[in-house]
Design an enzyme around this catalytic site. Structure first.
Site, PDB file in Angstrom:
ATOM      1  N   GLU A 265      -0.981   0.655   4.122  1.00  0.00           N
ATOM      2  CA  GLU A 265      -0.176   1.887   4.153  1.00  0.00           C
ATOM      3  C   GLU A 265       0.844   1.904   3.010  1.00  0.00           C
ATOM      4  O   GLU A 265       1.064   2.940   2.380  1.00  0.00           O
ATOM      5  CB  GLU A 265       0.541   2.053   5.500  1.00  0.00           C
ATOM      6  CG  GLU A 265      -0.378   2.157   6.718  1.00  0.00           C
ATOM      7  CD  GLU A 265      -1.426   3.249   6.606  1.00  0.00           C
ATOM      8  OE1 GLU A 265      -1.186   4.253   5.911  1.00  0.00           O
ATOM      9  OE2 GLU A 265      -2.505   3.092   7.203  1.00  0.00           O
TER      10      GLU A 265
ATOM     11  N   ASP B 117      -6.734  -0.398   0.087  1.00  0.00           N
ATOM     12  CA  ASP B 117      -7.321  -1.666   0.533  1.00  0.00           C
ATOM     13  C   ASP B 117      -7.141  -2.745  -0.538  1.00  0.00           C
ATOM     14  O   ASP B 117      -6.747  -3.876  -0.239  1.00  0.00           O
ATOM     15  CB  ASP B 117      -8.830  -1.502   0.808  1.00  0.00           C
ATOM     16  CG  ASP B 117      -9.102  -0.857   2.168  1.00  0.00           C
ATOM     17  OD1 ASP B 117      -8.151  -0.695   2.959  1.00  0.00           O
ATOM     18  OD2 ASP B 117     -10.275  -0.512   2.432  1.00  0.00           O
TER      19      ASP B 117
HETATM   20 ZN    ZN Z   1      -5.435   4.567   4.344  1.00  0.00          ZN
END
Ligand code: ZN
Length: 410
Positions: free
Chosen positions: A277, A358
């Site tokens: 996030e 990611d």
């Molecule tokens: Zn995401």
């Protein structure tokens, strides 16, 4: 363009949209029957995999049923000129183009809500409940409805009121004034969503002291992110499905973790999800998405300004004279192929952003707990492990689990 041509185009677009969705859903349903991909072996046992496939099939069948129902209703309404009849009736008590659009959309909102409520009751209290996901009480469901109504009346009514005023006062140049107002509204909504809107529906609490907080604290120190902007949300009020998201811009930024996520994942997995996030923030994804959507809004309003005053469009909707609300509704349909296209572009960008977030989490924290966390989340949600590529291309804002894991393992 003649009234007849517009009428034909409206019906053609609705039919094409419906057919496209049916084809995508059909492909996806067939694809969901495949065995577990070998990259993801072990996330489900045989029995649970069969359960996830049954859940997918049930959701897809149900959405097929509700989409067909709405399609038939909309075709009947256009074909029989029901929207024009509604406009005629409103004119008997409301002044033309001043309050009539408010009545028109207000009535349509109530009618569509009455039609849709049984579907959402069935979805939550039958399907989701059957698979153990639904945690919503009848009281929460009703309160959500009431709050939703109040918000729609205030926000929708206010924006529509401004639009009516500008259309009447300025003429076809109204669009750039309204665009400026909408841009300000989107920025405001982005900034204050978690502090003004979300608390109406959920409780946000700062993290408790403990292992999770100290793990996230040391990660925050490393990447220079303020810890005070992390909240735990009572997602368990509605569903057992866990989630996390980033919201807001600048000083108003917040990371929200659902209590249902915290409950089921290890400290390392949660820190990795948190790092993902933060990645969205550091890579400026929210800012870019906001600018992109404001830009598209300008384009849409410009197109609408070209047909806002057209009598032919109102006639095609069954009206007797030009009416702003009939044209606005017709525009919503005529614009839908463009919005489908923009939605696809938006999803392509969003999937790229997910890979970036990611990668950021892997770089600054660790990829391994992110992989196990994502796998666990997918299994807990009984999600489709083998979605059809065409369905993914059009509808997925996140890459399928298999692709995400592959990219993280690289
Ligand atoms: Zn995401």
């Amino acid at each position: 363009m003649t009234e007849q041509t517009i009428f034909t185009i409206l019906l053609a677009i609705i039919t094409f949209d419906f057919a496209l969705e049916r084809v995508l859903n059909f492909l996806n349903r067939k694809s969901a029957k495949k065995p577990i991909p070998k990259e993801l072996e072990g996330i489900y046992d045989k029995e649970k995999y069969a359960k996830s496939q049954a859940y997918q099939a049930e959701v897809s069948q149900f959405s097929m049923f509700s989409a067909t129902f709405s399609f038939v209703l909309l075709v009947l309404a256009i074909y029989n000129g029901w929207f024009g009849m509604l406009d005629q009736w409103i004119r008997t008590f409301s002044p033309y183009n001043l309050t009539s659009p408010l009545f028109f959309f207000g009535i349509l909102f109530i009618v569509s809500d009455v039609i849709n409520t049984p579907f959402s009751i069935y979805r939550n209290f039958v399907i989701e409940a059957k698979y153990g996901f639904n945690k919503m009480t009848v009281k929460t469901f009703i309160l959500d409805k009431i709050k939703g109504y109040i918000l729609t009346i205030i926000i929708g009514g206010l924006l529509l009121g401004v639009l009516i005023y500008l259309v009447n006062a300025i003429g076809s140049d109204f669009w750039y004034y309204f665009w400026a107002i909408m841009a300000a509204f989107v920025l405001f909504a982005n900034l204050f969503y978690t502090s003004l809107i979300l608390p109406l529906f959920n409780k946000l609490t700062p993290m408790d002291e403990g292992e999770l907080k100290s793990s996230i604290q040391s990660y925050c120190d490393k990447v220079n992110f303020p810890l005070k902007n992390i909240f735990i949300m009572d997602g368990s009020k509605r569903s057992s499905k866990g989630n996390a998201f980033f919201s807001g811009l600048g000083k108003k930024k917040k990371v929200v973790l659902f209590d249902t996520l915290v409950e089921k994942h290890s400290v390392q997995e949660l820190t990795a999800v948190f790092a993902h996030e933060v990645g969205h923030y550091k890579k400026k994804h929210i800012l870019f998405t906001t600018i992109f959507s404001i830009g598209m809004m300008g384009f849409m309003l410009f197109l609408f300004s070209r047909m806002a005053y057209s009598a032919e469009v109102s006639w095609a909707m069954g009206g007797q004279t030009s009416a702003l609300h009939l044209n606005l509704l017709a525009f919503g349909i005529l614009y839908s192929p463009i919005s489908t296209l923009l939605g696809i572009i938006g999803n392509v960008i969003s999937r790229k952003n997910e890979y970036e977030a990611d990668a950021y989490a892997k770089e600054t924290y660790d990829g391994t707990p992110l992989i196990t966390g994502l796998k666990r989340m997918s299994a807990d949600h009984l999600s489709n492990l083998t979605p059809h590529p065409a369905f993914v291309f059009v509808h997925y804002s996140h890459p399928p689990l298999k692709e995400r894991v592959k990219a993280l393992e690289r």
